[in-house]
Enzyme design. Structure first.
Site, PDB file in Angstrom:
ATOM      1  N   TRP A  13     -12.876  18.657  37.384  1.00 48.58           N
ATOM      2  CA  TRP A  13     -13.174  19.670  36.367  1.00 48.58           C
ATOM      3  C   TRP A  13     -11.970  20.575  36.121  1.00 48.58           C
ATOM      4  O   TRP A  13     -11.619  20.867  34.973  1.00 48.58           O
ATOM      5  CB  TRP A  13     -14.387  20.483  36.803  1.00 48.58           C
ATOM      6  CG  TRP A  13     -14.672  21.645  35.894  1.00 48.58           C
ATOM      7  CD1 TRP A  13     -14.420  22.956  36.119  1.00 48.58           C
ATOM      8  CD2 TRP A  13     -15.231  21.566  34.581  1.00 48.58           C
ATOM      9  NE1 TRP A  13     -14.794  23.723  35.052  1.00 48.58           N
ATOM     10  CE2 TRP A  13     -15.304  22.882  34.074  1.00 48.58           C
ATOM     11  CE3 TRP A  13     -15.691  20.525  33.788  1.00 48.58           C
ATOM     12  CZ2 TRP A  13     -15.804  23.171  32.825  1.00 48.58           C
ATOM     13  CZ3 TRP A  13     -16.204  20.809  32.539  1.00 48.58           C
ATOM     14  CH2 TRP A  13     -16.254  22.116  32.059  1.00 48.58           C
ATOM     15  N   GLN A  33      -7.371  22.291  32.817  1.00 45.47           N
ATOM     16  CA  GLN A  33      -5.938  22.552  32.639  1.00 45.47           C
ATOM     17  C   GLN A  33      -5.384  21.751  31.463  1.00 45.47           C
ATOM     18  O   GLN A  33      -4.583  22.241  30.668  1.00 45.47           O
ATOM     19  CB  GLN A  33      -5.179  22.182  33.923  1.00 45.47           C
ATOM     20  CG  GLN A  33      -5.394  23.146  35.071  1.00 45.47           C
ATOM     21  CD  GLN A  33      -4.670  24.463  34.842  1.00 45.47           C
ATOM     22  OE1 GLN A  33      -3.632  24.501  34.193  1.00 45.47           O
ATOM     23  NE2 GLN A  33      -5.236  25.554  35.346  1.00 45.47           N
ATOM     24  N   GLN A  34      -5.833  20.499  31.337  1.00 45.77           N
ATOM     25  CA  GLN A  34      -5.355  19.661  30.251  1.00 45.77           C
ATOM     26  C   GLN A  34      -5.827  20.180  28.896  1.00 45.77           C
ATOM     27  O   GLN A  34      -5.084  20.182  27.917  1.00 45.77           O
ATOM     28  CB  GLN A  34      -5.837  18.219  30.448  1.00 45.77           C
ATOM     29  CG  GLN A  34      -5.164  17.517  31.611  1.00 45.77           C
ATOM     30  CD  GLN A  34      -3.668  17.402  31.382  1.00 45.77           C
ATOM     31  OE1 GLN A  34      -2.900  18.111  32.019  1.00 45.77           O
ATOM     32  NE2 GLN A  34      -3.257  16.558  30.483  1.00 45.77           N
ATOM     33  N   HIS A  84       6.764 -21.798 -27.110  1.00 51.56           N
ATOM     34  CA  HIS A  84       5.771 -20.727 -26.989  1.00 51.56           C
ATOM     35  C   HIS A  84       6.432 -19.359 -27.148  1.00 51.56           C
ATOM     36  O   HIS A  84       5.980 -18.528 -27.962  1.00 51.56           O
ATOM     37  CB  HIS A  84       5.085 -20.831 -25.621  1.00 51.56           C
ATOM     38  CG  HIS A  84       3.983 -19.838 -25.412  1.00 51.56           C
ATOM     39  ND1 HIS A  84       2.656 -20.175 -25.472  1.00 51.56           N
ATOM     40  CD2 HIS A  84       4.008 -18.509 -25.135  1.00 51.56           C
ATOM     41  CE1 HIS A  84       1.919 -19.105 -25.247  1.00 51.56           C
ATOM     42  NE2 HIS A  84       2.722 -18.070 -25.026  1.00 51.56           N
ATOM     43  N   GLU A  85       7.492 -19.117 -26.402  1.00 45.21           N
ATOM     44  CA  GLU A  85       8.166 -17.821 -26.489  1.00 45.21           C
ATOM     45  C   GLU A  85       8.870 -17.648 -27.830  1.00 45.21           C
ATOM     46  O   GLU A  85       8.924 -16.538 -28.368  1.00 45.21           O
ATOM     47  CB  GLU A  85       9.164 -17.670 -25.339  1.00 45.21           C
ATOM     48  CG  GLU A  85       8.562 -17.781 -23.947  1.00 45.21           C
ATOM     49  CD  GLU A  85       7.449 -16.784 -23.705  1.00 45.21           C
ATOM     50  OE1 GLU A  85       7.447 -15.709 -24.348  1.00 45.21           O
ATOM     51  OE2 GLU A  85       6.564 -17.068 -22.882  1.00 45.21           O
ATOM     52  N   HIS A 137       6.311 -16.357 -30.296  1.00 43.93           N
ATOM     53  CA  HIS A 137       6.122 -14.907 -30.196  1.00 43.93           C
ATOM     54  C   HIS A 137       7.244 -14.171 -30.937  1.00 43.93           C
ATOM     55  O   HIS A 137       6.984 -13.264 -31.749  1.00 43.93           O
ATOM     56  CB  HIS A 137       6.142 -14.471 -28.720  1.00 43.93           C
ATOM     57  CG  HIS A 137       4.911 -14.812 -27.959  1.00 43.93           C
ATOM     58  ND1 HIS A 137       3.643 -14.549 -28.420  1.00 43.93           N
ATOM     59  CD2 HIS A 137       4.751 -15.389 -26.725  1.00 43.93           C
ATOM     60  CE1 HIS A 137       2.756 -14.942 -27.516  1.00 43.93           C
ATOM     61  NE2 HIS A 137       3.405 -15.466 -26.482  1.00 43.93           N
ATOM     62  N   ASP A 155      -2.135 -14.047 -23.173  1.00 43.67           N
ATOM     63  CA  ASP A 155      -2.123 -13.596 -24.570  1.00 43.67           C
ATOM     64  C   ASP A 155      -3.539 -13.492 -25.116  1.00 43.67           C
ATOM     65  O   ASP A 155      -3.897 -12.509 -25.779  1.00 43.67           O
ATOM     66  CB  ASP A 155      -1.313 -14.570 -25.423  1.00 43.67           C
ATOM     67  CG  ASP A 155       0.113 -14.716 -24.929  1.00 43.67           C
ATOM     68  OD1 ASP A 155       0.653 -13.721 -24.420  1.00 43.67           O
ATOM     69  OD2 ASP A 155       0.677 -15.816 -25.055  1.00 43.67           O
TER      70      ASP A 155
END
Length: 642
Positions: A125, A130-131, A421-422, A425, A498
């Site tokens: 105890w 103390q801790q 495809h590109e 666009h 897309d």
């Protein structure tokens, strides 16, 4: 600060407890280790039978207890009744007989055995006490995890914050409050208790709070909202109390709580009606903010990305008196932020910060810092002495579209599909006057599934978009799929991204922006916040099945119209499509100047470079409008996916 005048005394006191505890543990362990294997227990009848069989070698008699050993070495024990013939039986069977009086413990042994448990409990105890008084981890649960930064170590000032000039002006008043509180108090003005900074992630909310502390020269307490809440009930409220107690000891000061929504979420939200521990923490925070002395000099600055889910009691005047939005920077703000982040970096003469600022719409300060750091890393990998424009351009592509997948092997057929495809666009974007200019086309795989991309850059920051501009955006989105269909008479899965974006825009246009000629200016579908689902946004239908059928028809009409518009453009410009795709296959990347030069060198039919088709294209019955809440995104990009 209270200093310990005898630090050695505490050390030796704790050392004594440690040694005593260690001795007790060693003694107990030794006693257990020294215990022999317990003897085998026999009944008295079994014992007599063993004696008569001649298997017992010797016995030791202690009153009515007998300890013995068999001839094979086995130890045993038994309990004997009052048997007058026992000794004779043992003698007849030639058993070695020994007799001992009962062992009585000494007086000190009796005392020790009676008080030893009590002594042990007292020692344990005192050790724990103390801790605990020394601030062990057991009591640290209730301590605040806030980190206090000494004002002399805060090096961040308003000079390190750029791109949000209006917000800086607001925060300069907070600095003035901390430096010259009497100027406001003599006029009866009350110093703001709280300042809430809200906005998208990475806009500089934390940096702004540090700059306020640096300019004011006051201590700066920093903590995250999630640091308050633990698995133990009541810990969060205790940490809030501890935080404000520490702040009151260091006035004037700034307390900065990052991610306030982690602890300040609307009470009563969540399945089951709420979260008791988080709500207790919030209640304590509300009490502490109300308990501020208005002239104390503690200002709470909080940051969040979700102001909509905060509890109303937290936002009322008297708690967070000021709510300041920290928005994404505009093009001038991005240029100013870049000037901050290029300090200390050797830049080549071709690096133009104005072009970089225009090329990064939607970027926040964190994005720009990451971009410049990536540019420096790329230049270092190439062994350069300075950071060149091409390095920063490559860094932007890496941030927006992901790193190059140089080891990815694509067949010539798929590469050709991606190129057309590109090019589709890009060619549709060049043909429509309301589309954003094309900045770059690439068929180099990047990121997770992008086999190529077309990058469009707006000429300026946009906050409103017209119907014709939205029609152009839809047509550009569908241009890649149309190009595949025209050239290969087949379609691929590359247009998935897309189609998803186009479908979302078309449905938002019909349901949210009231731009359908058939349905009229109505908002269809009601959005609301479910309290018992954590204030999440949900949507329910406030229209009939007949209207739902009409919505589907209108969305389909928008998509079909944009698809037809892209088809007309690419059909009339098939020669340009072939040449552009051929150059893209050869070089893999084409910038804006190269695209313009290729298209201008072709003497074909149809207009390019921003010339409209003047009514030859079908016009949809409705056109989508993107949400004005976040009009700018980091680079308009069309990705061809696997």
């Amino acid at each position: 600060m209270k200093l310990n005048n005898n630090p050695g005394g505490k050390f030796y006191r704790n050392l004594g407890f440690y040694l005593l505890f260690l001795i007790i543990i060693i003694s107990l362990a030794t006693s257990f280790m020294q215990q022999e294997v317990p003897p085998r227990s026999y009944t008295y009848t079994e014992f007599i039978d063993l004696v008569k069989k001649g298997q017992v070698e010797k016995v030791t008699i202690m009153e009515k207890n007998i300890l013995g050993q068999l001839r094979d070495g086995t130890r045993f024990s038994t309990y004997t009744p009052d048997d007058p013939q026992l000794i004779d039986t043992l003698r007849v069977n030639k058993v070695n007989i020994d007799a001992k009086p009962p062992v009585e413990p000494s007086w000190w042994g009796r005392i020790l055995s009676s008080i030893f448990p009590t002594i042990l409990l007292i020692v344990v105890w005192v050790f724990l006490l103390q801790q605990l008084q020394g601030g062990s981890k057991v009591t640290s649960f209730s301590k605040s995890h806030a980190r206090m930064v000494d004002p002399e170590k805060v090096r961040v000032t308003f000079g390190d914050v750029a791109g949000i000039d209006e917000v800086k002006e607001e925060m300069k008043e907070v600095v003035d409050f901390l430096k010259n509180p009497h100027k406001f108090q003599k006029l009866g003005a009350r110093i703001p208790r709280g300042v809430l900074l809200y906005g998208p992630p990475g806009t500089g909310k934390t940096l702004l709070a540090k700059a306020v502390a640096g300019e004011a020269g006051v201590p700066f307490f920093s903590i995250s909202g999630s640091d308050f809440v633990e698995m133990f009930v009541g810990v969060g409220a205790a940490r809030v109390r501890d935080l404000f107690n520490n702040a009151k000891k260091n006035v004037p000061c700034i307390v900065f709580v990052d991610e306030l929504d982690a602890v300040g979420r609307h009470r009563g939200a969540g399945l089951g009606g709420g979260h008791d521990e988080r709500e207790q923490t919030l209640n304590q925070l509300l009490v502490e903010m109300d308990g501020f002395d208005p002239n104390m000099g503690v200002i709470l600055i909080a940051a969040t990305n979700r102001p909509d889910i905060l509890d109303p009691a937290l936002l009322r005047p008297g708690r967070f008196d000021r709510r300041i939005a920290v928005p994404r920077p505009d093009v001038n703000g991005r240029e100013a932020i870049l000037r901050v982040h290029v300090k200390g970096k050797p830049l080549a003469s071709d690096v133009d910060l104005k072009i970089l600022a225009r090329r990064t719409p939607g970027f926040v300060g964190a994005d720009l810092a990451n971009m410049m750091n990536e540019g420096a890393l790329i230049a270092a990998r190439k062994g350069k002495e300075t950071i060149q424009m091409e390095d920063v351009e490559e860094a932007i592509d890496k941030v927006v579209a992901g790193p190059e997948r140089k080891n990815m092997i694509i067949s010539e057929k798929e590469k050709k599909v991606v190129a057309y495809h590109e090019s589709g666009h890009a060619l549709v974007a060049k043909a429509l006057p309301n589309a954003d200019p094309v900045h770059k086309i690439s068929i180099i795989p990047r990121g997770g599934a992008a086999l190529g991309y077309t990058l469009q850059l707006p000429t300026e920051d946009r906050y409103l978009i017209s119907k014709q501009e939205l029609l152009s955006r839809l047509a550009v989105l569908l241009g890649g799929r149309v190009a595949e269909e025209i050239v290969f008479k087949d379609i691929t899965t590359g247009a998935h991204d897309d189609l998803q974006k186009a479908s979302e825009i078309a449905r938002e246009m019909v349901c949210e922006y009231g731009m359908s000629d058939v349905l009229g200016p109505l908002i269809l579908g009601r959005r609301h916040q479910e309290v018992f689902l954590g204030k999440d946004i949900s949507e329910d239908r406030n229209y009939s099945e007949e209207v739902a059928f009409t919505i589907d028809k209108e969305v389909r009409a928008v998509i079909d119209s944009a698809y037809g518009q892209a088809r007309v453009i690419l059909t009339t410009r098939r020669d340009k499509l072939d040449i552009l795709a051929s150059n893209l296959l050869e070089k893999e990347v084409l910038n804006r100047e190269e695209i313009d030069r290729i298209l201008e060198s072709i003497n074909g039919n149809g207009s390019t470079n921003g010339t409209s088709l003047n009514g030859t294209l079908p016009v949809p019955s409705a056109k989508p409008l993107p949400s004005p809440a976040n009009p700018s995104t980091p680079g308009e990009e069309r990705k061809n996916e696997e």
